[in-house]
Design a protein around this motif. Structure first.
Motif, PDB file in Angstrom:
ATOM      1  N   GLU A 188      78.472 -64.531  98.093  1.00 15.23           N
ATOM      2  CA  GLU A 188      78.874 -65.581  97.155  1.00 15.23           C
ATOM      3  C   GLU A 188      79.712 -66.655  97.863  1.00 15.23           C
ATOM      4  O   GLU A 188      79.510 -67.866  97.660  1.00 15.23           O
ATOM      5  CB  GLU A 188      79.677 -64.962  96.006  1.00 15.23           C
ATOM      6  N   GLY A 189      80.663 -66.228  98.678  1.00 15.43           N
ATOM      7  CA  GLY A 189      81.490 -67.197  99.381  1.00 15.43           C
ATOM      8  C   GLY A 189      80.686 -68.051 100.345  1.00 15.43           C
ATOM      9  O   GLY A 189      80.927 -69.265 100.469  1.00 15.43           O
ATOM     10  N   ALA A 190      79.729 -67.435 101.034  1.00 13.79           N
ATOM     11  CA  ALA A 190      78.904 -68.191 101.973  1.00 13.79           C
ATOM     12  C   ALA A 190      77.998 -69.183 101.253  1.00 13.79           C
ATOM     13  O   ALA A 190      77.827 -70.330 101.692  1.00 13.79           O
ATOM     14  CB  ALA A 190      78.075 -67.232 102.823  1.00 13.79           C
ATOM     15  N   LEU A 191      77.412 -68.772 100.114  1.00 13.23           N
ATOM     16  CA  LEU A 191      76.521 -69.671  99.376  1.00 13.23           C
ATOM     17  C   LEU A 191      77.286 -70.843  98.775  1.00 13.23           C
ATOM     18  O   LEU A 191      76.738 -71.951  98.659  1.00 13.23           O
ATOM     19  CB  LEU A 191      75.807 -68.886  98.273  1.00 13.23           C
ATOM     20  N   SER A 192      78.528 -70.614  98.408  1.00 16.73           N
ATOM     21  CA  SER A 192      79.315 -71.720  97.850  1.00 16.73           C
ATOM     22  C   SER A 192      79.546 -72.821  98.882  1.00 16.73           C
ATOM     23  O   SER A 192      79.700 -73.989  98.531  1.00 16.73           O
ATOM     24  CB  SER A 192      80.655 -71.191  97.331  1.00 16.73           C
ATOM     25  N   GLN A 193      79.559 -72.475 100.180  1.00 20.77           N
ATOM     26  CA  GLN A 193      79.762 -73.466 101.232  1.00 20.77           C
ATOM     27  C   GLN A 193      78.544 -74.357 101.442  1.00 20.77           C
ATOM     28  O   GLN A 193      78.663 -75.430 102.031  1.00 20.77           O
ATOM     29  CB  GLN A 193      80.121 -72.774 102.539  1.00 20.77           C
ATOM     30  N   VAL A 194      77.369 -73.918 101.001  1.00 21.04           N
ATOM     31  CA  VAL A 194      76.160 -74.733 101.131  1.00 21.04           C
ATOM     32  C   VAL A 194      75.756 -75.353  99.798  1.00 21.04           C
ATOM     33  O   VAL A 194      74.631 -75.816  99.644  1.00 21.04           O
ATOM     34  CB  VAL A 194      74.993 -73.919 101.717  1.00 21.04           C
ATOM     35  N   GLY A 195      76.684 -75.355  98.820  1.00 19.75           N
ATOM     36  CA  GLY A 195      76.462 -76.130  97.599  1.00 19.75           C
ATOM     37  C   GLY A 195      75.978 -75.364  96.391  1.00 19.75           C
ATOM     38  O   GLY A 195      75.645 -75.992  95.382  1.00 19.75           O
ATOM     39  N   TYR A 196      75.947 -74.043  96.449  1.00 19.36           N
ATOM     40  CA  TYR A 196      75.515 -73.276  95.282  1.00 19.36           C
ATOM     41  C   TYR A 196      76.687 -73.106  94.318  1.00 19.36           C
ATOM     42  O   TYR A 196      77.819 -72.851  94.731  1.00 19.36           O
ATOM     43  CB  TYR A 196      74.974 -71.913  95.696  1.00 19.36           C
ATOM     44  N   HIS A 197      76.405 -73.231  92.999  1.00 14.09           N
ATOM     45  CA  HIS A 197      77.430 -72.987  91.988  1.00 14.09           C
ATOM     46  C   HIS A 197      77.741 -71.499  91.922  1.00 14.09           C
ATOM     47  O   HIS A 197      76.960 -70.648  92.352  1.00 14.09           O
ATOM     48  CB  HIS A 197      76.956 -73.503  90.629  1.00 14.09           C
ATOM     49  N   ALA A 198      78.892 -71.209  91.352  1.00 18.56           N
ATOM     50  CA  ALA A 198      79.353 -69.812  91.314  1.00 18.56           C
ATOM     51  C   ALA A 198      78.372 -68.923  90.572  1.00 18.56           C
ATOM     52  O   ALA A 198      78.093 -67.787  90.995  1.00 18.56           O
ATOM     53  CB  ALA A 198      80.736 -69.761  90.661  1.00 18.56           C
ATOM     54  N   GLU A 199      77.804 -69.428  89.467  1.00 20.16           N
ATOM     55  CA  GLU A 199      76.871 -68.601  88.696  1.00 20.16           C
ATOM     56  C   GLU A 199      75.610 -68.305  89.493  1.00 20.16           C
ATOM     57  O   GLU A 199      75.154 -67.153  89.558  1.00 20.16           O
ATOM     58  CB  GLU A 199      76.528 -69.316  87.395  1.00 20.16           C
ATOM     59  N   GLU A 200      75.047 -69.343  90.106  1.00 19.40           N
ATOM     60  CA  GLU A 200      73.842 -69.137  90.918  1.00 19.40           C
ATOM     61  C   GLU A 200      74.139 -68.227  92.102  1.00 19.40           C
ATOM     62  O   GLU A 200      73.339 -67.333  92.432  1.00 19.40           O
ATOM     63  CB  GLU A 200      73.319 -70.486  91.415  1.00 19.40           C
ATOM     64  N   ALA A 201      75.273 -68.444  92.759  1.00 17.55           N
ATOM     65  CA  ALA A 201      75.625 -67.629  93.916  1.00 17.55           C
ATOM     66  C   ALA A 201      75.782 -66.163  93.521  1.00 17.55           C
ATOM     67  O   ALA A 201      75.378 -65.263  94.275  1.00 17.55           O
ATOM     68  CB  ALA A 201      76.905 -68.156  94.556  1.00 17.55           C
ATOM     69  N   GLY A 202      76.374 -65.903  92.341  1.00 19.43           N
ATOM     70  CA  GLY A 202      76.534 -64.522  91.897  1.00 19.43           C
ATOM     71  C   GLY A 202      75.204 -63.843  91.644  1.00 19.43           C
ATOM     72  O   GLY A 202      75.006 -62.674  92.016  1.00 19.43           O
ATOM     73  N   ILE A 203      74.277 -64.553  91.010  1.00 15.92           N
ATOM     74  CA  ILE A 203      72.955 -63.972  90.735  1.00 15.92           C
ATOM     75  C   ILE A 203      72.231 -63.656  92.039  1.00 15.92           C
ATOM     76  O   ILE A 203      71.633 -62.583  92.204  1.00 15.92           O
ATOM     77  CB  ILE A 203      72.135 -64.942  89.865  1.00 15.92           C
ATOM     78  N   ILE A 204      72.279 -64.624  92.996  1.00 15.08           N
ATOM     79  CA  ILE A 204      71.588 -64.404  94.279  1.00 15.08           C
ATOM     80  C   ILE A 204      72.236 -63.248  95.036  1.00 15.08           C
ATOM     81  O   ILE A 204      71.545 -62.405  95.632  1.00 15.08           O
ATOM     82  CB  ILE A 204      71.623 -65.702  95.116  1.00 15.08           C
ATOM     83  N   ALA A 205      73.580 -63.172  95.018  1.00 17.72           N
ATOM     84  CA  ALA A 205      74.270 -62.091  95.728  1.00 17.72           C
ATOM     85  C   ALA A 205      73.912 -60.732  95.142  1.00 17.72           C
ATOM     86  O   ALA A 205      73.678 -59.756  95.876  1.00 17.72           O
ATOM     87  CB  ALA A 205      75.778 -62.315  95.660  1.00 17.72           C
ATOM     88  N   ASN A 206      73.846 -60.614  93.812  1.00 17.84           N
ATOM     89  CA  ASN A 206      73.465 -59.342  93.198  1.00 17.84           C
ATOM     90  C   ASN A 206      72.046 -58.957  93.566  1.00 17.84           C
ATOM     91  O   ASN A 206      71.743 -57.777  93.761  1.00 17.84           O
ATOM     92  CB  ASN A 206      73.605 -59.438  91.676  1.00 17.84           C
ATOM     93  N   ARG A 207      71.185 -59.990  93.654  1.00 14.95           N
ATOM     94  CA  ARG A 207      69.792 -59.693  93.995  1.00 14.95           C
ATOM     95  C   ARG A 207      69.665 -59.243  95.452  1.00 14.95           C
ATOM     96  O   ARG A 207      68.875 -58.348  95.778  1.00 14.95           O
ATOM     97  CB  ARG A 207      68.943 -60.957  93.770  1.00 14.95           C
TER      98      ARG A 207
END
Length: 808
Positions: free
Chosen positions: A635-654
């Protein structure tokens, strides 16, 4: 050539202020140093930019980690010390000038080391010998290109030193002195031997390749400072050959033709060898003749033999096929070593053939028996027309008819022009006819070009060298005005701020010219100051676009390397397709950003690679619950490339679970649509839309390979319509990795990008072509076209054309 400074004595002065030189000598040396500093500044900056890029390329193409590490380290060190090179180089050049009057013994030691005396045996490393050989080769090549300028400078610096003429090895600011200074200054970069050799090769191509004209300007500066003013080169005559005897017999039979020859001038307009020196074939050597009172102050050593000009008929120069890289109306030295005497003799032959053909077609021309006007009368009559330019005819043939009509009215009988003067009208008319086809009718500078007709006609009547000397001041001004109205300029390429200086330069010539070429030189000098300011602005703007393009390339390289690292770790492991898609898109952006910011040797990059392995393992063999720590990291890494917290959480869980593609299809479809709508890091939509082209043909492949080695700054003309109109663009930079080429216009503004592949196909299809040196200057190109027409008209279509620049 030695790496040491010109003097090994630690007590030797290093600055002109500390050298204790007489005031006039110091002033002359300061002016010489200032000229060299200004002339080399832009070339040195371009060399350093190219060197940095070459180190990056070599690091990228290295076949083993050791070589790559060496080049990366050299690149880092170079970036830290880059700003030290040019100041250190200038300090070394100043030290060589400060040591001008040092004791001959110390200079002799330095000279022996410099010239690589084979009788001096020393133990040196092979690397040092290689660098000596490179620099010795560079200096020798430039000395051969500037033989006359070097010879004259040796005499002038000898006067400043209070000694006989200085040879090439000890000549301050000569090619060997500059190479020595570069060798010493290069140690400030703290790079390895291999990198220094690369730097010296670029120094040869990008700096010393332009140094021969600098030496000629340096000679002119010392001449203006009163150091041997009027210094000339006088050819020595040897036993006449049969061909020379035939020429002299023709001269004796028609002595009036000798006056019609252009006066030959030495470098920097120092003087001439006189009109009676005979044809070029008789030149075997020469001496230097000193003019002015300064010649009596100090003696000089024996003059070195050697003819400074090409002998015989003008021959093609291979280096003229090099690409044209100069900005609009920049002064070029490509044609300055042509033989004016041979060119003008061949031109007279062509005009004689043309007259003979016209005489057969139109016998008994009216006015042929009328007494001819003298050239002085024609010159004065044109001066009267020049004083009232608004009433003068626009066409040169109309000017000739008006001139003859006025003479007939004044004398009460018919008048004609001499053969030489009539040829001058015809030649300038042909040149202007070609220029009219090269300029835009609605261009602001078009009217200025027509206003220059009368002054140029008077120049050509007085000095026929106008036609055969590309560096003639009147011809340079004509070229500047013509290029400002060229057809290949887009409406945004011309800077409106340049129009007032152009108008002032033309008006100054019209108001002031009455036989003195210095009027054109003054106009050129003032105009060149504005042009150089425009060039500096264009280069600065171009540099910004190039830096931006390089940044995009670095991002593209990081994206490719990150993708390769991810593909290697994924391999053929069995993980859900959707999880694999998330890795190849969202997580690949994380890897790209980390690699771009931190580099491959950083702990952050290694940490992301470890995280990638854990993600792959979790997707293929983990549990449905996932790893909370890994999910938080994602989640922290995806937020650095512009992903919102909700999207980053879904991708991280997946990515931290082993759920199959059939689990929760609604949320998976929604996430897939969101990812598809996102713009990925470094994504270029225009590049993605490029169609796949068929394989290149052999001719297209040859053009493609040529484009990959042409220098940055090469101009390319693109055909814009079916009528054949072209627009000229500057290839500022291209990437050997992405194949992308950046183009700017004459003002340095970015105008688009092309791939080298597409550009090669356009060249083969005739939709684009590379502008070469002989076609770079508009007036030179128009003169070549006029000479081709004259050759064809004179019935000598297979004979070499005399183009005023030594070209066939």
């Amino acid at each position: 050539m030695s790496v040491t400074t010109p003097l090994n004595d630690a007590t030797a002065p290093r600055t002109l202020a500390a050298a204790g030189l007489p005031r006039r000598v110091r002033k002359a040396l300061e002016g010489a140093l200032a000229l060299v500093s200004v002339e080399l500044d832009n070339y040195l900056g371009a060399m350093l930019d190219e060197f940095e890029q070459e180190l990056f390329r070599l690091a990228d193409r290295a076949r083993n980690p050791g070589s790559e590490s060496n080049f990366v380290q050299a690149l880092r060190t170079f970036r830290l010390n880059r700003s030290d090179l040019v100041p250190q180089l200038m300090l070394e050049l100043e030290a060589s000038l400060a040591a001008l009057r040092a004791p001959p013994s110390a200079q002799g030691q330095a000279s022996a080391a410099t010239t690589g005396n084979p009788q001096v045996l020393t133990l040196v490393e092979d690397a040092t010998m290689d660098e000596d050989g490179i620099l010795r080769e560079i200096a020798s090549r430039q000395e051969g290109r500037a033989t006359l300028a070097m010879h004259l400078l040796g005499q002038r610096f000898g006067v400043l030193a209070g000694s006989p003429a200085i040879d090439a090895a000890r000549l301050p600011l000569g090619p060997q002195s500059v190479c020595r200074a570069m060798r010493t200054a290069s140690h400030a970069l703290d790079i390895g031997v291999e990198s220094r050799e690369l730097l010296f090769r670029l120094f040869d191509r990008m700096v010393m390749g332009h140094y021969a004209p600098v030496l000629e300007k340096l000679d002119a500066v010392l001449d203006r400072e009163g150091v041997l003013p009027g210094l000339t080169y006088v050819p020595m005559r040897v036993r006449a050959t049969a061909r020379q005897q035939a020429h002299e017999a023709a001269e004796n039979a028609a002595p009036g033709q000798a006056a019609s020859r252009p006066r030959a001038r030495g470098a920097g307009e120092a003087g001439s060898g006189g009109p009676g020196e005979g044809p070029a074939e008789g030149r075997q050597g020469g001496n230097v003749r000193r003019g002015g009172a300064a010649a009596d102050d100090h003696g000089s050593g024996p003059a070195e033999p050697g003819a400074p000009r090409h002998q015989g008929t003008a021959q093609p120069r291979p280096d003229l096929q090099r690409p044209h890289t100069g900005w609009m109306a920049e002064t070029s030295s490509a044609f300055e070593d042509s033989d004016e005497q041979a060119d003008y003799q061949a031109l007279q032959q062509l005009m004689a053939g043309r007259r003979a053909l016209i005489g057969k077609l139109r016998p008994g021309q009216p006015g042929a028996g009328a007494p001819p006007l003298s050239t002085d009368d024609v010159f004065r009559a044109l001066g009267t027309l020049q004083a009232a330019p608004e009433a003068s005819p626009r066409n040169l043939m109309d000017i000739r008819q008006s001139l003859l009509a006025q003479a007939r009215q004044k004398r009460g009988k018919g008048a004609s022009l001499s053969q030489r003067d009539n040829d001058t009208f015809e030649l300038l008319h042909m040149l202007y006819g070609q220029l009219e086809g090269e300029i835009s009718r609605d261009a602001p500078a078009g009217a200025l070009l027509r206003r220059l007709q009368l002054p140029l006609l008077r120049v050509a009547l007085q000095d026929p060298a106008f036609f055969v000397r590309a560096a003639h001041p009147a011809r340079q001004l004509l070229n500047t005005v013509a290029e400002a109205a060229a057809k290949w300029l887009d409406k945004d390429d011309f800077d409106p701020q340049l129009l007032p200086p152009l108008q002032q330069a033309v008006s100054h010539v019209i108001d002031k010219y009455d036989g003195d070429d210095a009027v054109f030189e003054d106009s050129n000098r003032a105009l060149q100051a504005h042009l150089q300011a425009q060039v500096r602005r264009a280069e600065m703007l171009e540099r910004r676009h190039v830096e931006a393009a390089r940044g995009k390339e670095k991002l593209e390289v990081a994206k490719m390397r990150a993708g390769k690292a991810l593909a290697d770790m994924l391999g053929d492991q069995r993980i859900p397709k959707f999880s694999r898609a998330l890795l190849n898109q969202a997580w690949a952006d994380v890897l790209t950003l980390t690699l771009l910011r931190q580099g491959e040797d950083s702990p952050e990059w290694q940490g992301q690679l470890d995280a990638t392995r854990r993600i792959i393992h979790a997707c293929g063999h983990g549990s449905e619950a996932g790893d909370p720590a890994l999910a938080a990291h994602i989640e922290g890494a995806l937020s650095q490339v512009g992903y919102h917290a909700e999207e980053a959480g879904i991708i991280a869980n997946r990515l931290t679970s082993s759920r199959s593609d059939e689990d929760d299809p609604a949320s998976r479809t929604e996430l897939a649509m969101k990812l598809k709508a996102r713009t990925r890091l470094g994504e270029d939509s225009a590049r993605e839309r490029r169609p796949d082209l068929p394989p290149r043909t052999p001719e297209e492949q040859a053009r493609y390979e040529q484009l990959r080695v042409i220098p940055f700054g090469t101009f390319i003309e693109f055909v814009t319509n079916q009528q054949g109109d072209v627009i000229r663009r500057r290839l500022s930079w291209f990437s050997p990795v992405t194949d992308n080429a950046l183009f700017v216009n004459q003002r340095g503004q970015r105008v688009g990008e092309h791939s080298l592949d597409a550009l090669a196909r356009m060249i083969v299809a005739g939709q684009a072509h590379i502008v070469t040196a002989e076609r770079g200057r508009l007036v030179d190109r128009a003169w070549q076209a006029a000479m081709r027409t004259l050759r064809s008209f004179a019935g000598r279509g297979d004979a070499p054309a005399i183009t005023g620049d030594g070209l066939p």
